[in-house]
Design a protein around this motif. Structure first.
Motif, mmCIF file in Angstrom:
data_model
loop_
_atom_site.group_PDB
_atom_site.id
_atom_site.type_symbol
_atom_site.label_atom_id
_atom_site.label_comp_id
_atom_site.label_asym_id
_atom_site.label_seq_id
_atom_site.Cartn_x
_atom_site.Cartn_y
_atom_site.Cartn_z
ATOM 1 N N PRO A 9 0.640 -1.308 0.008
ATOM 2 C CA PRO A 9 -0.030 0.092 0.036
ATOM 3 C C PRO A 9 0.742 1.329 0.081
ATOM 4 O O PRO A 9 0.399 2.342 -0.595
ATOM 5 N N HIS A 10 1.835 1.356 0.717
ATOM 6 C CA HIS A 10 2.751 2.599 0.455
ATOM 7 C C HIS A 10 3.624 2.672 -0.440
ATOM 8 O O HIS A 10 4.531 3.572 -0.770
ATOM 9 N N GLY A 11 3.720 1.718 -1.715
ATOM 10 C CA GLY A 11 4.223 1.904 -2.660
ATOM 11 C C GLY A 11 5.527 0.903 -2.844
ATOM 12 O O GLY A 11 6.176 0.668 -3.857
ATOM 13 N N ARG A 12 6.185 0.347 -1.994
ATOM 14 C CA ARG A 12 7.270 -0.388 -2.038
ATOM 15 C C ARG A 12 7.079 -1.729 -2.524
ATOM 16 O O ARG A 12 5.653 -2.268 -2.388
ATOM 17 N N GLU A 13 7.803 -2.302 -3.472
ATOM 18 C CA GLU A 13 7.430 -3.419 -4.077
ATOM 19 C C GLU A 13 8.214 -4.483 -3.201
ATOM 20 O O GLU A 13 9.244 -4.530 -2.512
ATOM 21 N N LEU A 14 7.552 -5.874 -3.238
ATOM 22 C CA LEU A 14 7.837 -7.001 -2.341
ATOM 23 C C LEU A 14 8.214 -8.189 -3.066
ATOM 24 O O LEU A 14 7.324 -8.610 -4.000
ATOM 25 N N THR A 15 9.200 -8.792 -2.921
ATOM 26 C CA THR A 15 9.318 -10.130 -3.776
ATOM 27 C C THR A 15 9.467 -11.274 -2.942
ATOM 28 O O THR A 15 9.366 -11.135 -1.524
ATOM 29 N N ILE A 16 9.474 -12.603 -3.371
ATOM 30 C CA ILE A 16 9.497 -13.664 -2.657
ATOM 31 C C ILE A 16 10.606 -13.780 -1.655
ATOM 32 O O ILE A 16 10.865 -14.127 -0.616
ATOM 33 N N THR A 17 11.886 -13.297 -2.431
ATOM 34 C CA THR A 17 13.276 -13.095 -1.415
ATOM 35 C C THR A 17 12.951 -12.314 -0.210
ATOM 36 O O THR A 17 13.382 -12.608 0.731
ATOM 37 N N ASP A 18 12.193 -11.279 -0.483
ATOM 38 C CA ASP A 18 11.872 -10.410 0.844
ATOM 39 C C ASP A 18 11.093 -11.197 1.882
ATOM 40 O O ASP A 18 11.535 -11.102 3.147
ATOM 41 N N VAL A 19 10.240 -12.012 1.390
ATOM 42 C CA VAL A 19 9.423 -12.684 2.355
ATOM 43 C C VAL A 19 10.320 -13.797 2.911
ATOM 44 O O VAL A 19 10.238 -14.071 4.391
ATOM 45 N N LEU A 20 11.126 -14.426 2.284
ATOM 46 C CA LEU A 20 12.083 -15.610 2.848
ATOM 47 C C LEU A 20 12.831 -14.924 3.722
ATOM 48 O O LEU A 20 13.331 -15.524 4.656
ATOM 49 N N ARG A 21 13.634 -13.816 3.459
ATOM 50 C CA ARG A 21 14.570 -13.058 4.429
ATOM 51 C C ARG A 21 14.053 -12.868 5.705
ATOM 52 O O ARG A 21 14.397 -12.956 6.782
ATOM 53 N N PHE A 22 12.387 -12.560 5.765
ATOM 54 C CA PHE A 22 11.894 -11.955 6.842
ATOM 55 C C PHE A 22 11.420 -13.390 7.653
ATOM 56 O O PHE A 22 11.577 -13.244 8.840
ATOM 57 N N CYS A 23 10.659 -14.170 7.002
ATOM 58 C CA CYS A 23 9.980 -15.393 7.841
ATOM 59 C C CYS A 23 10.927 -16.294 7.881
ATOM 60 O O CYS A 23 10.694 -17.106 9.125
ATOM 61 N N PHE A 24 11.805 -16.761 7.384
ATOM 62 C CA PHE A 24 12.933 -17.753 7.677
ATOM 63 C C PHE A 24 14.117 -17.212 7.881
ATOM 64 O O PHE A 24 15.155 -18.129 8.153
ATOM 65 N N GLU A 25 14.446 -16.038 7.994
ATOM 66 C CA GLU A 25 15.801 -15.523 8.318
ATOM 67 C C GLU A 25 16.933 -16.145 7.416
ATOM 68 O O GLU A 25 17.917 -16.223 7.940
ATOM 69 N N MET A 26 16.584 -15.968 6.281
ATOM 70 C CA MET A 26 17.450 -16.492 5.269
ATOM 71 C C MET A 26 18.528 -15.487 4.680
ATOM 72 O O MET A 26 17.929 -14.069 4.733
ATOM 73 N N ASN A 27 19.625 -15.803 4.447
ATOM 74 C CA ASN A 27 20.563 -14.710 3.954
ATOM 75 C C ASN A 27 20.868 -15.232 2.574
ATOM 76 O O ASN A 27 20.147 -16.101 2.034
ATOM 77 N N ASP A 28 21.695 -14.330 1.960
ATOM 78 C CA ASP A 28 21.971 -14.254 0.310
ATOM 79 C C ASP A 28 22.391 -15.991 0.250
ATOM 80 O O ASP A 28 21.967 -16.587 -1.006
ATOM 81 N N THR A 29 23.426 -16.374 0.856
ATOM 82 C CA THR A 29 23.850 -17.726 0.609
ATOM 83 C C THR A 29 22.596 -18.656 0.696
ATOM 84 O O THR A 29 22.618 -19.696 -0.179
ATOM 85 N N ASP A 30 22.051 -18.568 1.589
ATOM 86 C CA ASP A 30 20.696 -19.558 2.061
ATOM 87 C C ASP A 30 19.920 -19.638 0.682
ATOM 88 O O ASP A 30 19.307 -20.496 0.086
#
Length: 127
Positions: A9-30
């Motif tokens: 709603p505020h305009g930021r685009e969200l990708t599956i990568t963003d969700v994985l980082r947040f919900c699974f605490e994944m880093n770039d290597t993961d």
């Protein structure tokens, strides 16, 4: 997989990568390891390290995290006459399973965030 975006709603685009980082605490290597397994099929630690151009210990840490989250499986490779540490072949679970795990985990994250919002109280006035 990471090219699909939704606009918040505020305009930021969200990708599956963003969700994985947040919900699974994944880093770039993961994320790289998971995507490599999805795209290239079952691999050993050595094959992943070589294909991704990262060291084996980083690959191992990521694999352990992905195993714990239920996104990948491993199968012991039988080696006749070999002694020492067992060797494993790692593979991503089915797309349907991965989508189900991600969806379930995201709902848990959303519910936790909703609970936090519901528990917000106004700050008391200091005088």
């Amino acid at each position: 997989m990471s090219h699909i975006k939704v606009r918040l709603p505020h305009g930021r685009e969200l990708t599956i990568t963003d969700v994985l980082r947040f919900c699974f605490e994944m880093n770039d290597t993961d994320l790289s390891v998971m995507m490599y397994l999805l795209e290239h099929g079952p691999k050993t630690v050595e094959e992943l390290a070589e294909g991704l151009k990262i060291n084996r210990s980083s690959v191992n840490r990521s694999l352990l995290k992905l195993l714990k989250t239920g996104l990948i499986d491993r199968e012991r490779i039988r080696r006749e006459g070999c002694v020492g540490r067992p060797k494993y072949l790692y593979k991503c679970r089915s797309y349907e399973h991965v989508k189900n795990v991600l969806s379930t985990r995201f709902k848990i994250c959303a519910n936790a965030a909703t609970k936090l919002i519901e528990e917000l109280k106004p700050l008391s006035k200091q005088g």
